[in-house]
Write an enzyme that holds these catalytic residues in place. Structure first.
Site, PDB file in Angstrom:
ATOM      1  N   MET A 195       1.635  11.801 -32.406  1.00  0.00           N
ATOM      2  CA  MET A 195       1.650  13.241 -32.197  1.00  0.00           C
ATOM      3  C   MET A 195       0.866  13.977 -33.283  1.00  0.00           C
ATOM      4  O   MET A 195       0.153  14.945 -33.002  1.00  0.00           O
ATOM      5  CB  MET A 195       3.089  13.751 -32.154  1.00  0.00           C
ATOM      6  CG  MET A 195       3.901  13.213 -30.989  1.00  0.00           C
ATOM      7  SD  MET A 195       3.261  13.716 -29.374  1.00  0.00           S
ATOM      8  CE  MET A 195       3.919  15.368 -29.243  1.00  0.00           C
ATOM      9  N   TYR A 254       3.552  23.768 -34.605  1.00  0.00           N
ATOM     10  CA  TYR A 254       4.295  22.705 -33.925  1.00  0.00           C
ATOM     11  C   TYR A 254       3.986  21.340 -34.532  1.00  0.00           C
ATOM     12  O   TYR A 254       3.031  21.152 -35.253  1.00  0.00           O
ATOM     13  CB  TYR A 254       4.105  22.721 -32.411  1.00  0.00           C
ATOM     14  CG  TYR A 254       2.725  22.599 -31.828  1.00  0.00           C
ATOM     15  CD1 TYR A 254       1.707  21.862 -32.415  1.00  0.00           C
ATOM     16  CD2 TYR A 254       2.452  23.207 -30.599  1.00  0.00           C
ATOM     17  CE1 TYR A 254       0.467  21.733 -31.815  1.00  0.00           C
ATOM     18  CE2 TYR A 254       1.218  23.094 -29.989  1.00  0.00           C
ATOM     19  CZ  TYR A 254       0.231  22.344 -30.595  1.00  0.00           C
ATOM     20  OH  TYR A 254      -0.988  22.223 -29.992  1.00  0.00           O
ATOM     21  N   GLU A 255       4.898  20.409 -34.240  1.00  0.00           N
ATOM     22  CA  GLU A 255       4.865  19.067 -34.854  1.00  0.00           C
ATOM     23  C   GLU A 255       4.988  19.140 -36.376  1.00  0.00           C
ATOM     24  O   GLU A 255       4.488  18.276 -37.084  1.00  0.00           O
ATOM     25  CB  GLU A 255       3.602  18.307 -34.446  1.00  0.00           C
ATOM     26  CG  GLU A 255       3.414  18.149 -32.958  1.00  0.00           C
ATOM     27  CD  GLU A 255       4.610  17.535 -32.259  1.00  0.00           C
ATOM     28  OE1 GLU A 255       5.293  16.696 -32.867  1.00  0.00           O
ATOM     29  OE2 GLU A 255       4.874  17.926 -31.104  1.00  0.00           O
ATOM     30  N   GLY A 256       5.656  20.162 -36.869  1.00  0.00           N
ATOM     31  CA  GLY A 256       5.885  20.294 -38.307  1.00  0.00           C
ATOM     32  C   GLY A 256       4.984  21.335 -38.925  1.00  0.00           C
ATOM     33  O   GLY A 256       3.763  21.195 -38.930  1.00  0.00           O
ATOM     34  N   GLN A 285       4.837  19.799 -43.751  1.00  0.00           N
ATOM     35  CA  GLN A 285       3.827  18.786 -44.079  1.00  0.00           C
ATOM     36  C   GLN A 285       3.650  18.682 -45.593  1.00  0.00           C
ATOM     37  O   GLN A 285       3.487  17.579 -46.140  1.00  0.00           O
ATOM     38  CB  GLN A 285       2.491  19.133 -43.412  1.00  0.00           C
ATOM     39  CG  GLN A 285       2.522  19.284 -41.907  1.00  0.00           C
ATOM     40  CD  GLN A 285       2.977  18.036 -41.180  1.00  0.00           C
ATOM     41  OE1 GLN A 285       2.772  16.916 -41.648  1.00  0.00           O
ATOM     42  NE2 GLN A 285       3.609  18.208 -40.031  1.00  0.00           N
TER      43      GLN A 285
END
Length: 521
Positions: free
Chosen positions: A276, A409-411, A416
């Protein structure tokens, strides 16, 4: 640059990625790779790119509990399926093509350049196929994975809830057993393509709580198919990606199948995290390519300035416009190298612990800075276009709106940064940093300017490792993330050191590093 030129640039970048031959091995030769990337460029340009304005202006709609997407999506999804693009990197014994993850990473920016909101339809199915391949029982795996990679069915990933976004330990969706199996109840939100009319059958991979154990240990992974007990409540009205329906789904005693081991749902979910994050990075590169292309085309055709007694000149002849275009292309060319390096290390990680460590260290960087690059490049393209760029007659304003979510999104960027500093850089006595510096210095041997930048990053990493103030480590995480990205770009720009793009970057690399060191405090 045309799609064909983008494809050629990707192949050239792979050619200077030292470990790519280890990945390719006997699986894929140069001719096969060229054919794959070339065909992807043709499909992206011919069938996916025309969807982009439609995706924004028509978008997805919601009525009577059902979601509809633009009808033009359906033949394009068929084309992706028929060409094998949905299963490019999946196991061939489950219907995929069995290609390395690097090949997916090389071609996906072409599709993302064409229409990222449409490509979100494929992202959930790819991720679900990975999860089911790794953890589902044979019946579920054999039933659903070949159907997903063949494009016969679709799937989603359901994690977030109204009170549990990134904090998954607060998930309240509940799974209970009755005499016939598991049933799931709860609400899930932010589900990309959670409902649509591209395919009739949609499966949902979701986390739900089993038992009373609090936090993430009480979460298990389930598979629920659209049908009884599953209701789409709404789609979100968003800044961008209008063609990607972001759904709120209600599950009410919905029949569910346990995937993997009870209580291990979050750990199992991490099977897809690498994929992802790479996907978001390909989105960033793809949109950057699109925005840069519009800026160059406009600069070559728009005429302003020059001697008043003569015809106006193309604005690309003006030094400041050249500078803006060079700044965009420099970021793109170096990021492309980083993306491929991350993909190659992912492919080698199963058999090489060092590659696995380096891959985990690189992923937060390419995920975040791919997203930032997309937004910044769209922003810069609007500047090159001037007032025209501020109108809907030109695409960069859509690119900028669509790209804004990539660092969310996805962090998010903050997540991060904390992952990069605390979990990847400081863990195991800073082993990943040492590995990175060793590789980078070997490639930059004899290059005093680049080595000096790497030395400064090492000093920052050493100081961070010795900092006993945990609160300060959290505060400095963003600056450390950005310093790490400067260090990675310094390393990888060496691979194209004879280009104007590398020279443009290295002129300010040391100053950028010092800025982030100062911000780290």
């Amino acid at each position: 640059m045309t799609y064909a030129e983008n494809a050629a640039a990707m192949l050239s970048a792979l050619a200077v990625t030292p470990d790519w031959p280890r990945v390719a091995g006997d699986v894929i030769d140069t001719e096969t790779l060229d054919a794959i990337v070339t065909e992807a460029a043709k499909l992206a340009e011919g069938q996916v790119a025309p969807l982009n304005p439609i995706s924004d202006r028509v978008g997805a709609s919601f009525a009577e509990g059902k979601v509809s997407v633009p009808p033009e999506y359906l033949p394009a999804y068929d084309a992706l399926a028929e060409g094998g693009w949905l299963g490019l990197e999946h196991d061939d014994d489950l219907g995929g093509m069995g290609m390395p993850l690097t090949v997916f990473t090389a071609v996906n920016p072409l599709f993302e350049r064409a229409c990222p909101s449409f490509m979100m339809s494929a992202g959930g199915s790819r991720a679900a196929a990975l999860l089911l391949s790794a953890w589902a029982d044979d019946d579920l795996k054999q039933d659903w994975v070949p159907a997903l990679v063949a494009g016969e069915r679709c799937a989603t990933i359901c994690i977030s809830e109204p009170e549990a976004g990134s904090d998954v330990g607060r998930i309240r969706t509940k799974a209970v057993q009755d005499g016939e199996g598991w049933r799931v109840s709860g609400q899930k939100i932010w589900i990309s393509f959670g409902d649509h009319d591209i395919r009739d059958r949609i499966g949902h991979c979701m986390l739900a709580r089993t038992g009373d154990t609090p936090g993430t240990r009480g979460l298990s992974l389930f598979f629920v198919e659209r049908g009884p007990g599953v209701t789409c409540e709404r789609i979100e009205e968003k800044l961008g990606l209008h063609g990607s329906p972001t759904c709120a789904l209600q599950f009410t005693n919905a029949p569910a199948r346990l995937v993997g081991q009870e209580g291990r749902g979050l750990a199992q979910l991490f099977t897809m995290i690498r994929h992802m994050r790479l996907t978001v990075a390909t989105q960033g590169l793809g949109m950057s390519l699109a925005a840069y292309d519009v800026a160059v085309e406009h600069a070559e055709t728009r005429r302003q300035g020059g001697k008043p007694t003569e015809a106006a000149v193309p604005i690309i002849s003006h030094p400041d416009v050249q500078r803006q275009l060079m700044a965009m292309k420099s970021r793109i060319d170096i990021f492309r190298l980083a993306l491929l390096e991350a993909a190659v290390t992912a492919d080698l990680s199963d058999d090489d612990a060092d590659m696995g460590r380096l891959n985990a260290w690189l992923l937060p960087l390419i995920k975040n800075f791919g997203g930032e690059m997309a937004f910044d490049t769209a922003h810069a393209a609007i500047q090159v276009l001037g007032g025209a760029g501020f109108t809907k007659d030109y695409s960069p304003e859509q690119y900028m709106r669509d790209a804004r979510v990539f660092t969310i999104y996805e962090g998010t960027t903050g997540m991060q940064a904390q992952d990069f500093l605390l979990r990847q850089s400081l863990a195991d006595d800073s082993a990943a940093v040492a590995l990175f510096l060793d590789r980078a210095r070997r490639e930059c041997v004899g290059d005093d300017a680049r080595l000096a930048v790497l030395d400064r990053f090492e000093a920052l990493a050493t100081a961070a490792a010795g900092d006993a103030d945990r609160t300060h480590q959290f505060e400095m995480a963003d600056a450390f993330l950005r310093a790490g990205w400067v260090a990675v770009q310094t390393w990888l720009s060496k691979r194209i050191e004879d280009t104007p793009e590398a020279a443009f970057f290295i002129k300010t690399a040391a100053a950028q590093m010092e800025l982030h060191i100062a911000a780290a405090g």
